[in-house]
Design a protein around this motif. Structure first.
Motif, PDB file in Angstrom:
ATOM      1  N   ALA A 172       9.850  -4.951  -1.911  1.00  0.00           N
ATOM      2  CA  ALA A 172      10.744  -4.512  -2.984  1.00  0.00           C
ATOM      3  C   ALA A 172       9.970  -3.944  -4.164  1.00  0.00           C
ATOM      4  O   ALA A 172      10.416  -2.980  -4.801  1.00  0.00           O
ATOM      5  CB  ALA A 172      11.608  -5.689  -3.447  1.00  0.00           C
ATOM      6  N   PHE A 173       8.812  -4.519  -4.498  1.00  0.00           N
ATOM      7  CA  PHE A 173       8.024  -4.043  -5.628  1.00  0.00           C
ATOM      8  C   PHE A 173       7.217  -2.785  -5.279  1.00  0.00           C
ATOM      9  O   PHE A 173       6.988  -1.941  -6.142  1.00  0.00           O
ATOM     10  CB  PHE A 173       7.057  -5.129  -6.095  1.00  0.00           C
ATOM     11  CG  PHE A 173       7.704  -6.209  -6.929  1.00  0.00           C
ATOM     12  CD1 PHE A 173       9.060  -6.182  -7.212  1.00  0.00           C
ATOM     13  CD2 PHE A 173       6.954  -7.254  -7.433  1.00  0.00           C
ATOM     14  CE1 PHE A 173       9.659  -7.173  -7.974  1.00  0.00           C
ATOM     15  CE2 PHE A 173       7.533  -8.252  -8.195  1.00  0.00           C
ATOM     16  CZ  PHE A 173       8.884  -8.212  -8.467  1.00  0.00           C
ATOM     17  N   LEU A 174       6.763  -2.686  -4.032  1.00  0.00           N
ATOM     18  CA  LEU A 174       5.859  -1.591  -3.662  1.00  0.00           C
ATOM     19  C   LEU A 174       6.583  -0.335  -3.205  1.00  0.00           C
ATOM     20  O   LEU A 174       6.048   0.768  -3.331  1.00  0.00           O
ATOM     21  CB  LEU A 174       4.898  -2.069  -2.574  1.00  0.00           C
ATOM     22  CG  LEU A 174       3.893  -3.140  -3.008  1.00  0.00           C
ATOM     23  CD1 LEU A 174       3.150  -3.704  -1.810  1.00  0.00           C
ATOM     24  CD2 LEU A 174       2.914  -2.582  -4.037  1.00  0.00           C
ATOM     25  N   THR A 175       7.795  -0.475  -2.668  1.00  0.00           N
ATOM     26  CA  THR A 175       8.527   0.713  -2.213  1.00  0.00           C
ATOM     27  C   THR A 175       8.794   1.701  -3.344  1.00  0.00           C
ATOM     28  O   THR A 175       8.624   2.917  -3.152  1.00  0.00           O
ATOM     29  CB  THR A 175       9.840   0.302  -1.516  1.00  0.00           C
ATOM     30  OG1 THR A 175       9.536  -0.510  -0.375  1.00  0.00           O
ATOM     31  CG2 THR A 175      10.616   1.527  -1.062  1.00  0.00           C
ATOM     32  N   PRO A 176       9.190   1.257  -4.556  1.00  0.00           N
ATOM     33  CA  PRO A 176       9.321   2.233  -5.650  1.00  0.00           C
ATOM     34  C   PRO A 176       8.010   2.945  -5.976  1.00  0.00           C
ATOM     35  O   PRO A 176       8.027   4.108  -6.393  1.00  0.00           O
ATOM     36  CB  PRO A 176       9.787   1.364  -6.828  1.00  0.00           C
ATOM     37  CG  PRO A 176      10.487   0.212  -6.191  1.00  0.00           C
ATOM     38  CD  PRO A 176       9.688  -0.071  -4.947  1.00  0.00           C
ATOM     39  N   VAL A 177       6.869   2.253  -5.789  1.00  0.00           N
ATOM     40  CA  VAL A 177       5.573   2.903  -6.015  1.00  0.00           C
ATOM     41  C   VAL A 177       5.355   4.008  -4.987  1.00  0.00           C
ATOM     42  O   VAL A 177       4.844   5.086  -5.306  1.00  0.00           O
ATOM     43  CB  VAL A 177       4.434   1.868  -5.954  1.00  0.00           C
ATOM     44  CG1 VAL A 177       3.091   2.549  -6.186  1.00  0.00           C
ATOM     45  CG2 VAL A 177       4.639   0.764  -6.981  1.00  0.00           C
ATOM     46  N   VAL A 178       5.739   3.744  -3.734  1.00  0.00           N
ATOM     47  CA  VAL A 178       5.627   4.770  -2.690  1.00  0.00           C
ATOM     48  C   VAL A 178       6.516   5.968  -3.025  1.00  0.00           C
ATOM     49  O   VAL A 178       6.103   7.126  -2.875  1.00  0.00           O
ATOM     50  CB  VAL A 178       6.010   4.177  -1.313  1.00  0.00           C
ATOM     51  CG1 VAL A 178       5.956   5.249  -0.235  1.00  0.00           C
ATOM     52  CG2 VAL A 178       5.083   3.027  -0.944  1.00  0.00           C
ATOM     53  N   ILE A 179       7.721   5.705  -3.499  1.00  0.00           N
ATOM     54  CA  ILE A 179       8.619   6.797  -3.887  1.00  0.00           C
ATOM     55  C   ILE A 179       8.041   7.556  -5.073  1.00  0.00           C
ATOM     56  O   ILE A 179       8.151   8.784  -5.162  1.00  0.00           O
ATOM     57  CB  ILE A 179      10.022   6.259  -4.212  1.00  0.00           C
ATOM     58  CG1 ILE A 179      10.623   5.549  -2.989  1.00  0.00           C
ATOM     59  CG2 ILE A 179      10.942   7.394  -4.666  1.00  0.00           C
ATOM     60  CD1 ILE A 179      11.957   4.885  -3.259  1.00  0.00           C
ATOM     61  N   SER A 180       7.401   6.828  -5.999  1.00  0.00           N
ATOM     62  CA  SER A 180       6.740   7.475  -7.136  1.00  0.00           C
ATOM     63  C   SER A 180       5.652   8.424  -6.652  1.00  0.00           C
ATOM     64  O   SER A 180       5.534   9.554  -7.142  1.00  0.00           O
ATOM     65  CB  SER A 180       6.132   6.411  -8.061  1.00  0.00           C
ATOM     66  OG  SER A 180       5.387   7.002  -9.099  1.00  0.00           O
ATOM     67  N   ALA A 181       4.839   7.964  -5.700  1.00  0.00           N
ATOM     68  CA  ALA A 181       3.783   8.820  -5.146  1.00  0.00           C
ATOM     69  C   ALA A 181       4.377  10.035  -4.445  1.00  0.00           C
ATOM     70  O   ALA A 181       3.851  11.153  -4.562  1.00  0.00           O
ATOM     71  CB  ALA A 181       2.928   8.011  -4.172  1.00  0.00           C
TER      72      ALA A 181
ATOM     73  N   GLY B 289      -2.412   4.990  -5.242  1.00  0.00           N
ATOM     74  CA  GLY B 289      -2.868   5.064  -3.861  1.00  0.00           C
ATOM     75  C   GLY B 289      -3.207   3.696  -3.300  1.00  0.00           C
ATOM     76  O   GLY B 289      -2.900   3.399  -2.134  1.00  0.00           O
ATOM     77  N   GLY B 290      -3.825   2.851  -4.118  1.00  0.00           N
ATOM     78  CA  GLY B 290      -4.137   1.497  -3.673  1.00  0.00           C
ATOM     79  C   GLY B 290      -2.897   0.670  -3.405  1.00  0.00           C
ATOM     80  O   GLY B 290      -2.825  -0.078  -2.424  1.00  0.00           O
ATOM     81  N   LEU B 291      -1.882   0.804  -4.270  1.00  0.00           N
ATOM     82  CA  LEU B 291      -0.632   0.073  -4.068  1.00  0.00           C
ATOM     83  C   LEU B 291       0.118   0.604  -2.843  1.00  0.00           C
ATOM     84  O   LEU B 291       0.760  -0.165  -2.121  1.00  0.00           O
ATOM     85  CB  LEU B 291       0.242   0.186  -5.321  1.00  0.00           C
ATOM     86  CG  LEU B 291      -0.287  -0.556  -6.556  1.00  0.00           C
ATOM     87  CD1 LEU B 291       0.544  -0.208  -7.790  1.00  0.00           C
ATOM     88  CD2 LEU B 291      -0.288  -2.066  -6.331  1.00  0.00           C
ATOM     89  N   VAL B 292       0.024   1.926  -2.610  1.00  0.00           N
ATOM     90  CA  VAL B 292       0.624   2.495  -1.399  1.00  0.00           C
ATOM     91  C   VAL B 292      -0.087   1.952  -0.160  1.00  0.00           C
ATOM     92  O   VAL B 292       0.547   1.628   0.856  1.00  0.00           O
ATOM     93  CB  VAL B 292       0.574   4.029  -1.425  1.00  0.00           C
ATOM     94  CG1 VAL B 292       0.979   4.617  -0.070  1.00  0.00           C
ATOM     95  CG2 VAL B 292       1.487   4.580  -2.522  1.00  0.00           C
ATOM     96  N   ALA B 293      -1.413   1.816  -0.243  1.00  0.00           N
ATOM     97  CA  ALA B 293      -2.175   1.249   0.871  1.00  0.00           C
ATOM     98  C   ALA B 293      -1.755  -0.191   1.136  1.00  0.00           C
ATOM     99  O   ALA B 293      -1.622  -0.616   2.295  1.00  0.00           O
ATOM    100  CB  ALA B 293      -3.676   1.314   0.575  1.00  0.00           C
ATOM    101  N   LEU B 294      -1.524  -0.948   0.062  1.00  0.00           N
ATOM    102  CA  LEU B 294      -1.046  -2.318   0.222  1.00  0.00           C
ATOM    103  C   LEU B 294       0.336  -2.331   0.870  1.00  0.00           C
ATOM    104  O   LEU B 294       0.628  -3.185   1.721  1.00  0.00           O
ATOM    105  CB  LEU B 294      -1.003  -3.007  -1.150  1.00  0.00           C
ATOM    106  CG  LEU B 294      -0.531  -4.460  -1.178  1.00  0.00           C
ATOM    107  CD1 LEU B 294      -1.439  -5.364  -0.343  1.00  0.00           C
ATOM    108  CD2 LEU B 294      -0.470  -4.979  -2.621  1.00  0.00           C
ATOM    109  N   TRP B 295       1.188  -1.376   0.479  1.00  0.00           N
ATOM    110  CA  TRP B 295       2.522  -1.263   1.083  1.00  0.00           C
ATOM    111  C   TRP B 295       2.414  -0.999   2.577  1.00  0.00           C
ATOM    112  O   TRP B 295       3.140  -1.598   3.377  1.00  0.00           O
ATOM    113  CB  TRP B 295       3.290  -0.144   0.394  1.00  0.00           C
ATOM    114  CG  TRP B 295       4.687   0.069   0.887  1.00  0.00           C
ATOM    115  CD1 TRP B 295       5.824  -0.585   0.472  1.00  0.00           C
ATOM    116  CD2 TRP B 295       5.121   1.001   1.892  1.00  0.00           C
ATOM    117  NE1 TRP B 295       6.919  -0.109   1.150  1.00  0.00           N
ATOM    118  CE2 TRP B 295       6.521   0.864   2.025  1.00  0.00           C
ATOM    119  CE3 TRP B 295       4.452   1.934   2.680  1.00  0.00           C
ATOM    120  CZ2 TRP B 295       7.261   1.633   2.917  1.00  0.00           C
ATOM    121  CZ3 TRP B 295       5.188   2.703   3.567  1.00  0.00           C
ATOM    122  CH2 TRP B 295       6.572   2.547   3.683  1.00  0.00           C
TER     123      TRP B 295
END
Length: 432
Positions: A215-224, A134-140
């Motif tokens: 590029a690094f955070l978009t896969p995290v958003v897809i993971s969420a 959630g924090g990484l998505v917020a950063l995205w």
């Protein structure tokens, strides 16, 4: 503070121990330092603390870990510790005050990321993988929203409180100015271009940094999005990704799309190998539709068009050649920091993290980084969930794209936290 290796699932189960049990006497690491870094990054940026707050928070985390009775280190993290120590050894090559400051900026990228990963790994009682995602998505979202602002207000600079505290002479330094008086966009006017290129950069100084974060955070958003069981959460994240493509395209950043492609291809391959052919087909079909949409919208032409007025590929090639020649003269400890190449007009030790490691910290520094990345990727490859695949794709892409991209604090931290989530899940069976 007692340091010990975190034991894998097999060893713990053989001894009949519950790896998730905790001693009641152990101090609990609070969540707020990591949450402040990720959820609070918009405030950090507005205050002009982008180069200061991560380090301050890293030292706070160290104090909390010192107070905790037992700190466990995932085996591959020792390689990161040795890399940080080797960076200190390489200070023997520094030539003066300006070199020390430049070395410090590069060292802190490695130091801070290592602390963040170690802290999360040991904060199982207070920080879940879901909350860090959630924090990484917020950063995205911070990156994407500021990217949209950059499109409409490309000439705007934020006057931060730090700009009033920095001596006026230091503001003459372009890098210092971009941190404490941060622009929303990097405006470039290559010779012969019909109009300037307005490339989103905030909350970072450069458009390439924005692209790498995306590029690094978009896969995290897809993971969420993959892990969520709520339709409206999936829908909102999906729409957000589509909206995020607009400032992404505006950066005309080839490396960003290469990194995203690596992540997508990696996940599709993992799904196929795991027998999830339906999911792999869905991912492939979605990717093809996006690619066709980018082509029809003129986005591909826009991205490639900038290269007609910028010989960045040829310039990089010559810079890399000179960098390698210089490294051969100091192969072990390197030069501690970047040095100008007057023929090319760009400093050696830039234009890619591989070259920064090699030039600044020698072949040993580069070898330690590669050893950490490869061993960490291999040791966390046992994940079997779709959400885990997307997280694992981040270090995989990083290990490829670091040849042409330089990593700054938040980009390295994002990659390290993805690895730390995978490491902790591997050891403590947290479901990734």
């Amino acid at each position: 503070m007692k340091l010990s290796f975190a034991e894998g699932r097999a060893n713990a189960s053989e001894r009949g121990e519950d790896v998730q049990s905790f001693s009641s006497s152990q101090r609990i690491l609070p969540a707020w330092p990591l949450y402040s870094l990720l959820y609070g990054y918009p405030l950090i940026w507005v205050l002009g603390l982008g180069q200061f707050a991560p380090t301050i928070l890293a030292f706070i985390m160290i104090l909390y870990m010192v107070a905790k009775k037992d700190i466990r280190i995932f085996p591959t993290q020792w390689l990161w510790l040795v890399l940080a120590i080797w960076c200190v050894v390489c200070t023997v090559s520094l030539r003066g005050g300006s070199d020390i400051m430049a070395w410090g900026i590069r060292f802190l990228v490695i130091f801070n990321a290592g602390v963040f990963g170690l802290y999360y790994f040991n904060a199982r009682e207070s920080i879940s993988s879901r909350s860090i995602i959630g924090g990484l998505v917020a950063l995205w979202y911070t990156v994407v929203i500021l990217g949209w602002f950059a499109i409409f207000f490309s000439d705007f600079r934020v006057t931060t409180p730090m700009s009033f505290l920095i001596p006026g002479g230091m503001l003459q330094n372009p890098l210092v100015k971009d941190y404490v008086l941060p622009p929303l966009a990097e405006v470039q006017m290559p010779w012969g271009a019909p109009e300037p290129y307005l490339r989103p950069a905030a909350p970072f100084p450069y458009a390439n940094s924005w692209g790498l974060a995306f590029a690094f955070l978009t896969p995290v958003v897809i993971s969420a999005m993959t892990a969520s069981k709520r339709f409206w959460t999936k829908f909102a994240l999906g729409i957000s990704i589509v909206a995020g493509m607009v400032p992404a395209i505006q950066t005309s950043n080839r490396g960003m799309f290469i990194s995203l492609t690596i992540s997508i291809v990696y996940v599709i391959i993992r799904q196929i190998l795991n027998g999830n052919l339906k999911i792999a087909a869905y991912a492939l079909g979605t990717t093809v539709l996006v690619a066709v949409g980018l082509q029809l919208s003129g986005a591909v032409e826009k991205i490639l068009g900038r290269q007609e007025y910028s010989d960045s590929t040829g310039t990089r090639s010559l810079l890399y050649e000179h960098t390698w020649q210089a490294v051969q003269k100091s192969p072990l400890v390197g030069y501690g920091t970047a040095r100008p190449d007057y023929e090319v007009g760009i400093s050696m030790g830039t234009q890619g993290y591989l070259w920064a490691l090699m030039f600044c910290f020698g072949l040993i520094g580069l070898g330690l980084f590669l050893a950490f990345m490869l061993s960490s990727i291999i040791s966390t490859a046992s994940i079997t969930s779709s959400a885990g695949y997307w997280l694992h794709s981040v270090p995989v892409a990083a290990a490829c794209i670091f040849v042409i991209y330089s990593f700054d604090t938040m980009q390295m931290a994002s990659m390290m936290l993805c690895l730390a989530m995978l490491m902790r899940s591997s050891v403590y069976r947290e479901g990734l």
